[in-house]
Design an enzyme around this catalytic site. Sequence first.
Site, mmCIF file in Angstrom:
data_model
loop_
_atom_site.group_PDB
_atom_site.id
_atom_site.type_symbol
_atom_site.label_atom_id
_atom_site.label_comp_id
_atom_site.label_asym_id
_atom_site.label_seq_id
_atom_site.Cartn_x
_atom_site.Cartn_y
_atom_site.Cartn_z
ATOM 1 N N GLU A 1 0.826 -1.206 0.000
ATOM 2 C CA GLU A 1 0.000 0.000 0.000
ATOM 3 C C GLU A 1 0.862 1.259 0.000
ATOM 4 O O GLU A 1 0.341 2.369 0.047
ATOM 5 C CB GLU A 1 -0.926 0.005 1.214
ATOM 6 C CG GLU A 1 -1.925 -1.145 1.225
ATOM 7 C CD GLU A 1 -2.847 -1.098 2.423
ATOM 8 O OE1 GLU A 1 -3.900 -0.455 2.321
ATOM 9 O OE2 GLU A 1 -2.487 -1.694 3.458
ATOM 10 N N ARG B 1 5.161 2.723 -1.311
ATOM 11 C CA ARG B 1 6.018 2.827 -2.493
ATOM 12 C C ARG B 1 7.241 1.929 -2.380
ATOM 13 O O ARG B 1 8.016 2.031 -1.429
ATOM 14 C CB ARG B 1 6.455 4.277 -2.681
ATOM 15 C CG ARG B 1 7.223 4.507 -3.978
ATOM 16 C CD ARG B 1 7.521 5.969 -4.216
ATOM 17 N NE ARG B 1 8.627 6.441 -3.393
ATOM 18 C CZ ARG B 1 8.528 7.388 -2.482
ATOM 19 N NH1 ARG B 1 7.356 7.942 -2.237
ATOM 20 N NH2 ARG B 1 9.586 7.777 -1.798
#
Length: 320
Positions: A202, A204
């Site tokens: 959820e 990077r």
Amino acid sequence: MTQTTTSQTASADRRAWGWGLATVHEDGGVLDTWYPEPQLGCPDDSSAPADLHRVTEAGRDAIRNVHTEVVHTVIDLDAAPVDVSDAYLRLHLLSSRLAIPRTINLDGIFGVLPNNAWTTIGPIRMADLEKARMEARIAHAPFTVLLIDKFPRMVDFVVPTGVRIGDADRVRLGAHLAVGTTVMHEGFVNFNAGTLGHSMVEGRISQGVIVGDGTDIGGGASIMGTLSGGGKERVTIGRGCLLGAEAGIGISLGDNCVVEAGLYVTAGTKVTLPNGKVVKASELSGASDILYIRDSTTGIVKARGRGNHKIELNSDLHQN
């Protein structure tokens, strides 16, 4: 047919090849290349699949000023990419799970790849974009610009099995998603990065980052990569870790680690150990069984052992 060969001297286990379809501009420049079945090793004696030739029979695309060509590409995985078709084969190998991140040479890839407008009718050279938009309207053809980038969406070239992707725009070609990976709508996975097992993403995953099996990357979490800021250290996260929501790391984590929500641990972050000693976070890089927290009253970053395990410093940093 076009053939690209980067090396005839590389050992068989460091070579790869594939039959592909290249999108070629009228000036001869290649915009992209799609490889339906990339292969590792030395090429066999097979001829190009008939379906690839069938695609080329459509001739010139007047709206985009391009045509398609069948290409046969053979590359040395240890050499830098030499052209667009070479670079695309490397990205296909990663997203097809034939190579894991950081195992093939991608040096100079940004200089090799063209910056394209990726549209619902295919890639378009930037100088031709507005003309193509007008031609599409005249032809009553649906036309949407999806992104402008050197790297396309992975799913337009490779769709690996056993994964879920909430927003395809946020996974670049060259990402490595293992079976059991879920990339939620706000997650992002760059090229030459990804997961090695079941993971919920959820946040990077930056270029060069590897995430182990059973590790979750919380909403808005960030992992430092090597593309910006001149950093050289590549971050690896082990198995069974949790990077909390809005947290971040610039160091590697071993297995069974947790970084609490909202805490960003860079290499230079001062961390207080259970015995009161203060060290740089880089000295804990790669260590397992650690909970990283920030004291909400003092702001001090602390490291605690998990599961009755003692915290051990990275011994490599203390060898002279």
